[in-house]
Design a protein around this motif. Structure first.
Motif, PDB file in Angstrom:
ATOM      1  N   SER A  54      97.388 145.593 138.380  1.00 20.17           N
ATOM      2  CA  SER A  54      96.558 144.553 137.766  1.00 20.17           C
ATOM      3  C   SER A  54      97.239 143.213 138.019  1.00 20.17           C
ATOM      4  O   SER A  54      98.404 143.166 138.416  1.00 20.17           O
ATOM      5  N   ASN A  63      98.760 151.979 140.399  1.00 21.79           N
ATOM      6  CA  ASN A  63      97.972 151.238 139.404  1.00 21.79           C
ATOM      7  C   ASN A  63      98.397 149.782 139.477  1.00 21.79           C
ATOM      8  O   ASN A  63      99.595 149.486 139.397  1.00 21.79           O
ATOM      9  N   SER A 111     105.223 156.206 135.675  1.00 24.96           N
ATOM     10  CA  SER A 111     106.125 155.084 135.350  1.00 24.96           C
ATOM     11  C   SER A 111     105.457 154.138 134.363  1.00 24.96           C
ATOM     12  O   SER A 111     104.231 154.112 134.224  1.00 24.96           O
ATOM     13  N   GLY A 138      96.496 142.568 132.501  1.00 24.37           N
ATOM     14  CA  GLY A 138      95.119 142.515 132.977  1.00 24.37           C
ATOM     15  C   GLY A 138      94.541 143.915 133.136  1.00 24.37           C
ATOM     16  O   GLY A 138      95.224 144.915 132.886  1.00 24.37           O
ATOM     17  N   PRO A 171     104.366 150.245 133.410  1.00 25.31           N
ATOM     18  CA  PRO A 171     103.889 149.171 134.306  1.00 25.31           C
ATOM     19  C   PRO A 171     104.964 148.098 134.465  1.00 25.31           C
ATOM     20  O   PRO A 171     104.771 146.949 134.094  1.00 25.31           O
TER      21      PRO A 171
END
Ligand code: ADP
Ligand code: MG
Length: 483
Positions: A207, A205, A164, A217, A166
């Protein structure tokens, strides 16, 4: 969006998910060995899967078809030319020393997924790509105190890696993404979506950035989280951890972390590898995969109605609320069950009975619509009896309990127990008169302004009629008598 309040300001989560979905297919991606789960260790290993020297991989057309079907279900670009690459790394359960995957030219490009959120709103999340790759074997560390064994049954089984953008901003959105993706895969029949059994695995994932900051980030990747609940817990933990590091003046290092289920924390596993660490190059044993547009069209022609379209149809055809429609389409068997109940009947009433009474009962019994003790036809009959005023909604709940226990048909229970609703005006009037006569004091109080007593009279009449008086008629007649 879920904001984390730190000591120095507000932080926003940024989440992208990578999902490995095992392709439903009889045989493996590049060999004829069976891909069926549960065989004795190493019973399903061809010479290709064991990486014997000189063996050549041969692409399995069924797996290609499944990847294209999934791409179409994700409204994604299908790449008519894609390339298989070798991703090199050493691992005991990877006998070839490389995994055949797709890197720069995947079979499926950009697509999208629509999330249904709890407040009834929707959000679109971008799909970056979907590529085909081989699964590795399995090291077994628990068979002997001083040896590790390797089972290669899984070696070479086809996986779709679905990546996907982010685009997600909270644990709830990540959960909604996985639920919707799983529903689409199941509707399409391309992956069974069982996270607990490992046929769908998720890398998270994540940040953090300050609210309003346009720059992303540094992310950490949490590997192989095996349930939606754990994905959400890992996100809660990891987001707080990163904010603490950042606010105390530290830096997030890009790394791979593990979700420790028993401790409820993420732990560092290894520093993040980059693409060049794998020395990707096109597999010289495989030609580029070139698809005939007619092949793609033929798959498109057999796509089923998918959850989003079904939801839209349930809203327009049956007048359902978006939330109820989402609940019903989440699993295809539930949607099918509902449509049987609703056929030729009041759709909203049917949806209510399926999502509230039926799902509630199945939950308690630990069953699903597929092994429900009450069939869709039987529940439909009950809903029909409410609509044609044979019984009231309240009595229907009693009848439903009995149906669950005895398996008898609704009409038979109504007949045997004499539960038919009283719709005879005279009979209801007589019952009202008797109650008003016996409670002359309360009638006087009501007339002097104590409106709340209306409910008391209704209750009393219901009691004497065994709950069978038609509620609407009772209300109307009672109002007249008390006027
Ligand atoms: P890798 O193989 O290195 O993990 P991929 O491209 O396969 O790389 O996957 C990267 C994943 O990380 C994607 O889902 C992407 O959306 C997500 N991602 C990339 N940058 C960030 C970031 N700064 N914060 C959160 N997620 C990110
Ligand atoms: Mg990754």
């Amino acid at each position: 969006m879920s904001i984390i309040q730190g000591t120095t300001g507000e932080w926003e989560m940024v989440i992208g998910l990578e999902v490995h979905a095992q392709v439903i297919s009889h045989s493996k991606l590049f060999s004829g060995a069976s891909a069926v789960f549960g065989a004795a260790p190493n019973a399903q290993v061809s010479l290709v899967d064991a990486a014997f020297p000189g063996m050549l991989p041969v692409i399995n057309e069924k797996c290609v078809e499944q990847a294209v079907r999934t791409g179409l279900g994700l409204k994604a670009q299908i790449n008519l030319t894609s390339v298989f690459d070798r991703k090199n790394y050493f691992y005991a359960d990877l006998p070839a020393g490389y995994q055949i995957s797709q890197f720069t030219q995947p079979i499926v490009g950009k697509g999208e997924i629509l999330l249904d959120l709890a407040d009834g709103s929707s959000r679109t999340v971008g799909i970056t790509r979907l590529h085909l790759e081989q699964d590795a074997g399995k090291s077994m560390h628990d068979q002997s105190p001083n040896e590790t064994f390797v089972d290669l049954n899984r070696s070479g089984v086809a996986l779709m890696e679905i990546v996907s953008e982010p685009d997600m901003r909270s644990g709830e959105e990540a959960g909604a993404y996985l639920k919707k993706l799983r529903a689409i895969l199941r509707y399409l029949g391309t992956c069974d979506g069982n996270m607990e059994e490992g046929s769908m695995r998720c890398d998270v994932n994540l940040s953090m950035r300050r609210v309003g900051d346009p720059v992303l980030g540094t992310r950490c990747e949490i590997k192989n989280v095996n349930s939606i609940r754990f994905v959400q817990q890992a996100i809660e933990y990891e987001s707080v951890r990163q904010v603490e590091v950042l606010e105390s003046g530290g830096k997030i290092v890009q790394e791979t972390r593990l979700w420790d289920t028993s401790k409820g924390i993420t732990r560092s596993m290894r520093s993040k590898e980059d693409a060049h660490d794998y020395r990707y190059f096109p597999d010289p044993d495989l030609l580029p995969l070139v698809l005939d547009p007619a092949f793609v069209e033929s798959i498109k022609a057999t796509l089923p109605e998918l959850p989003d379209e079904k939801k839209a149809r349930f809203i327009s055809d049956y007048g359902l609320k978006p939330y109820d429609a989402s609940v019903l389409v989440a699993e295809k068997p539930s949607a099918d069950y509902f449509e049987k109940v609703a056929k030729g009947r009041d759709g909203k009433l049917a949806a209510n009975w399926v999502t509230v009474e039926l799902f509630g009962a199945l939950n308690k019994l630990g069953k699903t619509v597929e092994n429900s003790p009450v069939s869709a036809e039987a529940l439909g009959e009950l809903v029909g009896l409410i609509s044609d005023q044979t019984i009231s909604g309240r009595i229907a709940k009693e009848v439903f309990e009995e149906m669950l226990e005895s398996g008898k048909a609704a009409a038979q229970i109504v007949e045997e127990k004499g539960l038919k609703q009283v719709t005879d005006t005279v009979a209801i009037e007589q019952a009202i008169d008797a109650i008003l006569a016996a409670n002359a004091d309360k009638v006087a109080e009501y007339k002097s302004g104590k409106d709340k007593l209306f409910g008391f009279f209704v209750g009393q009449v219901m009691k004497t009629t065994g709950g069978k008086a038609n509620p609407a008629m009772l209300n109307e007649l009672l109002k007249k008598k008390l006027a």
